[in-house]
Design an enzyme around this catalytic site. Structure first.
Site, PDB file in Angstrom:
ATOM      1  N   THR A  69      -5.335   1.566   3.565  1.00 36.11           N
ATOM      2  CA  THR A  69      -5.324   0.440   2.490  1.00 36.11           C
ATOM      3  C   THR A  69      -6.602  -0.184   2.424  1.00 36.11           C
ATOM      4  OG1 THR A  69      -4.623  -1.537   1.654  1.00 36.11           O
ATOM      5  CG2 THR A  69      -4.251  -1.249   3.727  1.00 36.11           C
ATOM      6  N   ASP A  70      -7.036  -0.620   1.220  1.00 40.84           N
ATOM      7  CA  ASP A  70      -8.213  -1.250   0.918  1.00 40.84           C
ATOM      8  C   ASP A  70      -8.232  -2.568   1.477  1.00 40.84           C
ATOM      9  OD1 ASP A  70      -6.462  -2.228  -0.922  1.00 40.84           O
ATOM     10  OD2 ASP A  70      -7.767  -2.031  -2.793  1.00 40.84           O
ATOM     11  N   GLU A  71      -6.710  -3.095   1.739  1.00 43.30           N
ATOM     12  CA  GLU A  71      -6.531  -4.450   2.274  1.00 43.30           C
ATOM     13  C   GLU A  71      -7.102  -4.618   3.701  1.00 43.30           C
ATOM     14  OE1 GLU A  71      -2.847  -6.476   1.032  1.00 43.30           O
ATOM     15  OE2 GLU A  71      -2.451  -4.919  -0.100  1.00 43.30           O
ATOM     16  N   TYR A 122       0.497  -8.043   7.018  1.00 45.58           N
ATOM     17  CA  TYR A 122       0.582  -6.620   6.847  1.00 45.58           C
ATOM     18  C   TYR A 122      -0.989  -5.943   7.011  1.00 45.58           C
ATOM     19  CZ  TYR A 122      -0.475  -2.636   3.497  1.00 45.58           C
ATOM     20  OH  TYR A 122      -0.889  -1.400   3.115  1.00 45.58           O
ATOM     21  N   LYS A 125      -2.162  -2.886   9.762  1.00 49.56           N
ATOM     22  CA  LYS A 125      -2.752  -1.524   9.120  1.00 49.56           C
ATOM     23  C   LYS A 125      -4.152  -1.487   9.776  1.00 49.56           C
ATOM     24  CE  LYS A 125      -1.512   1.003   6.661  1.00 49.56           C
ATOM     25  NZ  LYS A 125      -0.822   2.270   6.786  1.00 49.56           N
TER      26      LYS A 125
END
Length: 331
Positions: free
Chosen positions: A116-118, A140, A144
């Site tokens: 994810t970009d997060e 979260y 990741k």
């Protein structure tokens, strides 16, 4: 190609499975069928479904028999849930990824981590490239980011054939009604409040789930071992503007929009530079958010109450909704 798709009964995973089956690949799915993974997402597909968790070595060994590649979508994904209870995120996203990597190493097969970009955190201007450091902001995204680092370490330490695909915010059919777009659509349709965090000026770049799935396949086919690839959307949108557009598409009332206390550690803006993947494989998003993408998603939820109604009527969902929004769901 014989592919093991972990988390293939979930939102993004099932979109990838639909595409690969249509292309003639032999697909096996490993999924725990938790709240966001559903057999109905695979209806009509000739796939072998193994029910199990990615952190269970026995289930992974069974599912990975005779495959040529492992693609990992399986994850706990919702930031709000990670803030309320982070343990499941560490177990699935970090320990589960390690378990899959060990099986891929034992079998000598390619491994694709869906990320994810997060993991990059927030960016005020410009866009993240794959060279940016990882600065996750939530439990979260931290889980990741840890998984991503284990994947890269597997290449550097053992020479494993691994690649990472980092996507921007996804939307489309079969997304569990806790993320921004599906929860707003259902509340808008049924006259409920549209809870917007803080001032609603957070910026996200939206990517249709089918475009992310095709980008992941491009990474699987063409990605260089030990590399990460951004798979970003083309439309940057302010959250409040997305909610306003959903109001228009559903004939809801603007008075339904309610600003609520902002999420803890809320990232202000995400943006991905996907030129590395574009140059490698010619990939580009095809579904335009403004020209049919969001509208078709709204129509899908209108037409598929049979899909989402059983989800929102569970005691677990109602308890979760109350914890986040301090009220019962109105649909």
């Amino acid at each position: 190609m014989r592919i093991l798709v972990c988390g293939g009964a979930g939102f993004i995973g099932s979109a990838f499975v639909h595409q690969r089956v249509a292309a003639g690949d032999d697909v096996r799915v490993l999924d725990a069928l938790t709240y966001a993974g559903r057999e109905e997402n695979l209806d009509g597909l000739d796939v072998d479904l193994v029910i199990g968790r990615i952190e269970d070595p026995g289930a992974v060994e069974q599912a990975a028999a005779d495959v040529e590649a492992i693609v990992n979508f399986a994850a706990e994904t919702h930031v709000d849930r990670s803030i309320l209870d982070a343990q499941a995120f560490v177990t699935t996203n970090a320990v589960g990824t390690f378990t899959l990597l060990e099986e891929a190493r034992r079998r000598g097969v390619r491994y694709v981590q869906v990320s994810t970009d997060e993991v990059y955190g927030s960016i005020d201007d410009g866009a993240f490239t794959e060279q940016h450091p990882l600065e996750p902001s939530s439990p979260y995204s931290a889980s990741k980011a840890g998984a991503d680092l284990m994947v890269l370490a597997a290449h550097h330490t053992y020479g494993q054939d691994v690649v990472i695909a980092r996507g921007s915010n996804c939307y489309g059919p079969r997304q569990f009604p806790e993320k921004l777009i599906p929860i707003m659509v259902l509340n808008a349709i049924h006259g409920g409040p549209l809870p917007v965090y803080g001032d609603g000026q957070q910026v996200r770049t939206w990517l249709h789930v089918d475009d992310f799935a095709s980008g992941i396949h491009a990474v699987l086919e063409h990605g260089a071992a030990g590399q990460a690839y951004n798979v970003g959307g083309a439309k940057e949108k302010v959250n409040l503007d997305v909610v306003s557009r959903i109001v228009d598409l559903t004939d809801a009332s603007p008075s339904q929009v309610k600003h609520v206390e902002d999420r803890l550690g809320h990232d202000r803006r995400y943006a991905l530079d996907s030129s590395k993947l574009r140059q490698l494989a010619g990939w580009a998003p095809r579904v335009d958010f403004d020209e049919g993408g969001l509208e078709s998603t709204v129509h899908w939820y209108r037409d598929h109450e049979w899909w989402w109604r059983p989800l929102v009527e569970t005691a677990e969902y109602r308890a979760y909704y109350r914890r986040v929004y301090d009220r019962d769901p109105d649909f």
